[in-house]
Scaffold this active site. Sequence first.
Site, mmCIF file in Angstrom:
data_model
loop_
_atom_site.group_PDB
_atom_site.id
_atom_site.type_symbol
_atom_site.label_atom_id
_atom_site.label_comp_id
_atom_site.label_asym_id
_atom_site.label_seq_id
_atom_site.Cartn_x
_atom_site.Cartn_y
_atom_site.Cartn_z
ATOM 1 N N GLY A 200 0.779 -1.247 0.000
ATOM 2 C CA GLY A 200 0.000 0.000 0.000
ATOM 3 C C GLY A 200 0.804 1.287 0.000
ATOM 4 O O GLY A 200 0.266 2.344 0.271
ATOM 5 N N GLY B 107 5.047 -1.751 -5.138
ATOM 6 C CA GLY B 107 4.771 -2.902 -6.024
ATOM 7 C C GLY B 107 4.698 -4.234 -5.306
ATOM 8 O O GLY B 107 5.066 -5.263 -5.880
ATOM 9 N N ASP C 220 4.316 -2.536 -12.796
ATOM 10 C CA ASP C 220 4.755 -3.275 -11.606
ATOM 11 C C ASP C 220 5.063 -4.741 -11.916
ATOM 12 O O ASP C 220 6.097 -5.266 -11.486
ATOM 13 C CB ASP C 220 3.686 -3.200 -10.500
ATOM 14 C CG ASP C 220 3.597 -1.816 -9.878
ATOM 15 O OD1 ASP C 220 4.115 -0.858 -10.495
ATOM 16 O OD2 ASP C 220 3.025 -1.693 -8.780
HETATM 17 O O1 PMV Z 1 2.049 4.662 -6.413
HETATM 18 P P1 PMV Z 1 1.946 3.672 -7.517
HETATM 19 O O2 PMV Z 1 3.023 2.652 -7.520
HETATM 20 O O3 PMV Z 1 0.552 3.076 -7.573
HETATM 21 O O4 PMV Z 1 2.185 4.459 -8.886
HETATM 22 C C1 PMV Z 1 1.248 5.299 -9.483
HETATM 23 C C2 PMV Z 1 1.821 5.868 -10.734
HETATM 24 C C3 PMV Z 1 0.864 6.757 -11.509
HETATM 25 O O5 PMV Z 1 1.588 7.265 -12.619
HETATM 26 C C4 PMV Z 1 0.381 7.922 -10.680
HETATM 27 C C5 PMV Z 1 -0.362 5.989 -11.997
HETATM 28 C C6 PMV Z 1 -0.092 4.966 -13.086
HETATM 29 O O6 PMV Z 1 -0.986 4.125 -13.306
HETATM 30 O O7 PMV Z 1 0.941 5.006 -13.753
#
Ligand code: PMV
Length: 340
Positions: free
Chosen positions: A122, A126, A171
């Site tokens: 969270g 990843g 991820d």
């Molecule tokens: O915080 P994370 O790992 O969920 O990354 C989000 C990255 C964004 O560019 C904000 C959204 C996306 O889907 O790429």
Amino acid sequence: MDAKKTIFSAPGKIILFGEHSVVYGHPAIVTAINLRTKCIVTESLQNEIQLSISSDYSLNGPSAGLKREYTMNKEQNEFIAQYSNYEQPVNPAYYFITERVLHLSASKKYPHIHIDSEIPPGIGLGSSAANSVASLASLSAFMELELSMEKLNELAFEAERIIHGRPSGVDNTISTYGGIQFYKEKKFSQLNIPNLSSYVVIVNSGIPRNTKTYVEKVAKLLEEDTTKYQKILEEIGKLTTIAKSNLMEGNIQKIGDLMTQNQLLLEKLGVGHPILTELTNSLVQLGSLGSKLTGAGGGGCVIGLFDDYQKANRAVEEMKNKGFQAFISSLAERGVQVEQ
Ligand code: PMV
């Protein structure tokens, strides 16, 4: 490998450059980190398909010491808890993965799947993709099913979709292949970087964040003032492209500068947070070459790039003394791999 016991691990990730702008077709750079999920599969002693999860997020985080045990129930399409000291329900991706691998395999063995993760969930590192990749690799090897890397990544992406709805696929790709990936418009390319003496310090701000909320926030701002916000996203895109060539040339100082510039643009974009700014400033004071938030923003983690291990280590200790969870990682860690 002795198929009585298979062990695979897969890494978590950080976004080095390009969060949010990547949603609008600009590139992003992502690296695998040294926090990993390990999946150990053995034969179930009870002729049941079993799943157990223990978590020790390395640094005595609030989730350390959690234990959960489940058995698979095919009528209900889920894993049923036998024991759990964790209030969250089990991730439905595990059912999907187990069901799919068992379906593809000709083996009739009953696996006991054990997940042991160092990646806090969270906070944008990843963890769910690493859990999926490690369990797909370990379970398929145990069930004598040979999955190609492409197939493994594809199934992990399906698992990610069950959990996150519409993920970009970053991820699972980085967790499968490792290294540093340059991502643009659904295409990934592995960046071959020279052997850099560089370390990333990852600090968990402890502020909860939600990717969907911040993606929606940016979308709303773009609607309200398209020219202003489009320009910011374009600037992040350009900066990410510059970072790509600097990474390949090993210009670590410049990469640090670009990270700090990326942070300023993310703040302008409205995804910053005063605590994140404070943490990035502290990392720079502690000798980081540059620092930024990583992921969706609004909370979660910040990263600082260091060219000196001792300094990076001191920064980690300093952050821990202030009560933050902090980690040190190299760049371009290995993707999914077999463990002894
Ligand atoms: O915080 P994370 O790992 O969920 O990354 C989000 C990255 C964004 O560019 C904000 C959204 C996306 O889907 O790429």
